[in-house]
Design an enzyme around this catalytic site. Structure first.
Site, PDB file in Angstrom:
ATOM      1  N   ASP A  30     -75.967 -56.533 -24.557  1.00 20.44           N
ATOM      2  CA  ASP A  30     -75.382 -56.454 -25.900  1.00 20.44           C
ATOM      3  C   ASP A  30     -75.030 -55.013 -26.272  1.00 20.44           C
ATOM      4  O   ASP A  30     -75.680 -54.074 -25.826  1.00 20.44           O
ATOM      5  CB  ASP A  30     -76.370 -57.045 -26.919  1.00 20.44           C
ATOM      6  CG  ASP A  30     -75.709 -57.339 -28.261  1.00 20.44           C
ATOM      7  OD1 ASP A  30     -74.460 -57.490 -28.303  1.00 20.44           O
ATOM      8  OD2 ASP A  30     -76.427 -57.410 -29.274  1.00 20.44           O
ATOM      9  N   TRP A  35     -70.243 -49.844 -28.810  1.00 27.96           N
ATOM     10  CA  TRP A  35     -69.960 -48.720 -27.901  1.00 27.96           C
ATOM     11  C   TRP A  35     -68.498 -48.319 -28.035  1.00 27.96           C
ATOM     12  O   TRP A  35     -68.166 -47.137 -28.120  1.00 27.96           O
ATOM     13  CB  TRP A  35     -70.276 -49.147 -26.463  1.00 27.96           C
ATOM     14  CG  TRP A  35     -70.073 -48.098 -25.417  1.00 27.96           C
ATOM     15  CD1 TRP A  35     -71.001 -47.208 -24.949  1.00 27.96           C
ATOM     16  CD2 TRP A  35     -68.857 -47.836 -24.691  1.00 27.96           C
ATOM     17  NE1 TRP A  35     -70.438 -46.410 -23.985  1.00 27.96           N
ATOM     18  CE2 TRP A  35     -69.127 -46.769 -23.804  1.00 27.96           C
ATOM     19  CE3 TRP A  35     -67.568 -48.383 -24.695  1.00 27.96           C
ATOM     20  CZ2 TRP A  35     -68.163 -46.258 -22.940  1.00 27.96           C
ATOM     21  CZ3 TRP A  35     -66.606 -47.870 -23.833  1.00 27.96           C
ATOM     22  CH2 TRP A  35     -66.898 -46.819 -22.971  1.00 27.96           C
ATOM     23  N   ASN A  78     -70.393 -67.578 -28.943  1.00 29.91           N
ATOM     24  CA  ASN A  78     -69.365 -66.537 -28.892  1.00 29.91           C
ATOM     25  C   ASN A  78     -67.939 -67.080 -29.054  1.00 29.91           C
ATOM     26  O   ASN A  78     -66.999 -66.313 -29.277  1.00 29.91           O
ATOM     27  CB  ASN A  78     -69.479 -65.705 -27.606  1.00 29.91           C
ATOM     28  CG  ASN A  78     -70.665 -64.759 -27.582  1.00 29.91           C
ATOM     29  OD1 ASN A  78     -71.267 -64.499 -26.541  1.00 29.91           O
ATOM     30  ND2 ASN A  78     -71.031 -64.207 -28.744  1.00 29.91           N
ATOM     31  N   ARG A  81     -65.866 -65.965 -32.137  1.00 27.69           N
ATOM     32  CA  ARG A  81     -65.201 -64.651 -32.242  1.00 27.69           C
ATOM     33  C   ARG A  81     -63.693 -64.824 -32.365  1.00 27.69           C
ATOM     34  O   ARG A  81     -63.155 -65.893 -32.064  1.00 27.69           O
ATOM     35  CB  ARG A  81     -65.542 -63.814 -31.017  1.00 27.69           C
ATOM     36  CG  ARG A  81     -67.004 -63.460 -31.017  1.00 27.69           C
ATOM     37  CD  ARG A  81     -67.330 -62.454 -29.950  1.00 27.69           C
ATOM     38  NE  ARG A  81     -68.750 -62.136 -30.053  1.00 27.69           N
ATOM     39  CZ  ARG A  81     -69.303 -61.028 -29.580  1.00 27.69           C
ATOM     40  NH1 ARG A  81     -68.570 -60.142 -28.944  1.00 27.69           N
ATOM     41  NH2 ARG A  81     -70.586 -60.813 -29.728  1.00 27.69           N
ATOM     42  N   ARG A 191     -83.105 -56.758 -23.636  1.00 26.45           N
ATOM     43  CA  ARG A 191     -81.941 -56.838 -24.514  1.00 26.45           C
ATOM     44  C   ARG A 191     -81.548 -55.423 -24.909  1.00 26.45           C
ATOM     45  O   ARG A 191     -82.341 -54.692 -25.496  1.00 26.45           O
ATOM     46  CB  ARG A 191     -82.206 -57.649 -25.780  1.00 26.45           C
ATOM     47  CG  ARG A 191     -80.920 -57.730 -26.627  1.00 26.45           C
ATOM     48  CD  ARG A 191     -81.027 -58.649 -27.826  1.00 26.45           C
ATOM     49  NE  ARG A 191     -79.689 -58.781 -28.422  1.00 26.45           N
ATOM     50  CZ  ARG A 191     -79.211 -59.879 -28.991  1.00 26.45           C
ATOM     51  NH1 ARG A 191     -79.949 -60.957 -29.049  1.00 26.45           N
ATOM     52  NH2 ARG A 191     -77.998 -59.904 -29.501  1.00 26.45           N
ATOM     53  N   GLU A 210     -92.133 -61.133 -20.347  1.00 29.78           N
ATOM     54  CA  GLU A 210     -92.341 -59.857 -21.044  1.00 29.78           C
ATOM     55  C   GLU A 210     -91.004 -59.408 -21.649  1.00 29.78           C
ATOM     56  O   GLU A 210     -89.982 -59.360 -20.963  1.00 29.78           O
ATOM     57  CB  GLU A 210     -92.843 -58.788 -20.057  1.00 29.78           C
ATOM     58  CG  GLU A 210     -94.201 -59.093 -19.460  1.00 29.78           C
ATOM     59  CD  GLU A 210     -95.307 -59.145 -20.516  1.00 29.78           C
ATOM     60  OE1 GLU A 210     -95.254 -58.365 -21.490  1.00 29.78           O
ATOM     61  OE2 GLU A 210     -96.228 -59.980 -20.357  1.00 29.78           O
TER      62      GLU A 210
HETATM   63  C1  IPE Z   1     -75.640 -62.377 -27.284  1.00 32.17           C
HETATM   64  O1  IPE Z   1     -75.011 -61.330 -27.948  1.00 32.17           O
HETATM   65  C2  IPE Z   1     -74.745 -62.997 -26.269  1.00 32.17           C
HETATM   66  C3  IPE Z   1     -74.343 -62.153 -25.140  1.00 32.17           C
HETATM   67  C4  IPE Z   1     -74.696 -60.935 -24.880  1.00 32.17           C
HETATM   68  C5  IPE Z   1     -73.487 -62.806 -24.220  1.00 32.17           C
HETATM   69  P1  IPE Z   1     -74.321 -61.550 -29.378  1.00 32.17           P
HETATM   70  O2  IPE Z   1     -73.800 -60.206 -29.768  1.00 32.17           O
HETATM   71  O3  IPE Z   1     -73.365 -62.656 -29.328  1.00 32.17           O
HETATM   72  O4  IPE Z   1     -75.568 -61.953 -30.290  1.00 32.17           O
HETATM   73  P2  IPE Z   1     -75.713 -61.994 -31.875  1.00 32.17           P
HETATM   74  O5  IPE Z   1     -74.544 -62.753 -32.396  1.00 32.17           O
HETATM   75  O6  IPE Z   1     -75.695 -60.570 -32.356  1.00 32.17           O
HETATM   76  O7  IPE Z   1     -77.037 -62.637 -32.111  1.00 32.17           O
HETATM   77  C1  IPE Z   2     -72.024 -58.199 -25.862  1.00 38.37           C
HETATM   78  O1  IPE Z   2     -71.509 -57.182 -26.641  1.00 38.37           O
HETATM   79  C2  IPE Z   2     -70.935 -58.933 -25.107  1.00 38.37           C
HETATM   80  C3  IPE Z   2     -70.709 -60.324 -25.545  1.00 38.37           C
HETATM   81  C4  IPE Z   2     -71.364 -60.943 -26.482  1.00 38.37           C
HETATM   82  C5  IPE Z   2     -69.666 -61.034 -24.863  1.00 38.37           C
HETATM   83  P1  IPE Z   2     -70.966 -57.442 -28.113  1.00 38.37           P
HETATM   84  O2  IPE Z   2     -69.508 -57.754 -28.024  1.00 38.37           O
HETATM   85  O3  IPE Z   2     -71.791 -58.435 -28.813  1.00 38.37           O
HETATM   86  O4  IPE Z   2     -71.169 -56.007 -28.759  1.00 38.37           O
HETATM   87  P2  IPE Z   2     -71.618 -55.693 -30.243  1.00 38.37           P
HETATM   88  O5  IPE Z   2     -72.916 -56.391 -30.477  1.00 38.37           O
HETATM   89  O6  IPE Z   2     -70.529 -56.180 -31.143  1.00 38.37           O
HETATM   90  O7  IPE Z   2     -71.751 -54.198 -30.258  1.00 38.37           O
HETATM   91 MG    MG Z   3     -73.482 -58.294 -29.954  1.00 41.18          MG
END
Ligand code: IPE
Ligand code: IPE
Ligand code: MG
Length: 250
Positions: A30, A35, A78, A81, A191, A210
């Site tokens: 995540d 980034w 996801n 999005r 994570r 863990e």
């Molecule tokens: C979890 O990240 C899923 C993946 C890394 C694939 P998200 O960014 O989707 O999680 P939430 O929505 O912040 O909980």
């Molecule tokens: C994790 O990074 C990748 C996926 C969930 C596909 P994010 O896209 O959730 O990145 P943040 O949490 O918005 O920074």
């Molecule tokens: Mg995320």
């Protein structure tokens, strides 16, 4: 239990040969979007850069002889999005599979995908099958990509299949219907990205795992940080309900 005796100290840092290494590492990758945002780049640039961290994690696990690595690439949530981001993520999945297939195979890695793949395009489903078939007989590390995966989906699909095929179910039998049932349960969960939640990743399978959380954004997660997580794991005492005195006596 694998050990660290074969690692190159200059690469993987100071993990000593006696330290307990995880057999199975599961990662929520995540922080890609943040980034990119920090660099005033589109979110997709973060996802692209995240592929490099995934490659690094695979390489480190292969070097350390870790049995299994499970990476959360796309959750069942996801899809909520923006359409453009989802499309770009799917394209990146297709191109990464194409680019990485030969090297996964060369490294004796068995790759498979868990999650409901029926929602994916024909092209992506075909590419997944190709890489799974190519690497199916490999007996090195098992790399699992969780894509359109959700822990609740997993438990539900297992329950549906288990009741369809059996009159009575116990824990051991039920577990066989879950994803990853052929692997040891994850020892170490990581994570990145600063959030302290499971986000519907492996729910059943993480019961005694863990947990390690880091603020590092996934594209910044490098070898040194991965080794740091392993070192943290090595210092944990896993009790599985027992007392530390019982564990120490063995
Ligand atoms: C979890 O990240 C899923 C993946 C890394 C694939 P998200 O960014 O989707 O999680 P939430 O929505 O912040 O909980
Ligand atoms: C994790 O990074 C990748 C996926 C969930 C596909 P994010 O896209 O959730 O990145 P943040 O949490 O918005 O920074
Ligand atoms: Mg995320």
């Amino acid at each position: 239990m694998s050990d660290a005796s074969n690692i190159n100290a200059s690469d993987e840092g100071s993990l000593s040969a006696e330290q307990q290494l995880p057999r199975h590492v599961a990662i929520i990758m995540d922080g890609n979007g943040r980034w990119a945002k920090k660099r005033l780049l589109p979110r997709f640039a973060g996802h692209k850069s995240g592929v490099k961290s995934a490659r690094m994690a695979i390489e480190v696990c292969v070097k350390l002889n870790i049995d299994a690595l499970t990476l959360f690439a796309f959750s069942s949530e996801n899809w909520k999005r923006p359409r453009k981001e989802v499309d770009l993520l799917m394209d990146l999945f297709v191109s990464s599979l194409r680019e990485e297939a030969a090297s996964l195979h060369k490294n004796n890695i068995r790759m498979r995908v868990i999650g409901d793949r029926q929602a994916f395009s024909e092209k992506l489903q075909k590419r997944i099958e190709e890489v799974e078939t190519l690497t199916a007989e490999n007996d090195g590390m098992t790399l699992t990509i969780a894509a359109n995966y959700g822990g609740r989906w997993d438990i539900l699909q297992a329950a549906q299949r288990a009741v369809a095929e059996n009159r009575t179910i116990d824990e051991e039998l039920f577990t066989r219907y879950l994803s990853l049932s052929d692997l040891p349960e994850p020892d170490l969960f990581i994570r990145t990205g600063g959030e302290h939640r499971i986000s519907n990743f492996l729910l059943w399978q993480l019961a005694y795992t863990e947990l390690y959380f880091t603020d590092t954004l996934w594209p910044d997660f490098d070898k040194a940080r991965f080794v740091e997580a392993m070192r943290d794991y090595a210092g944990r005492q896993r009790r599985f309900g027992r007392t530390s005195e019982q564990v120490e006596k063995g």
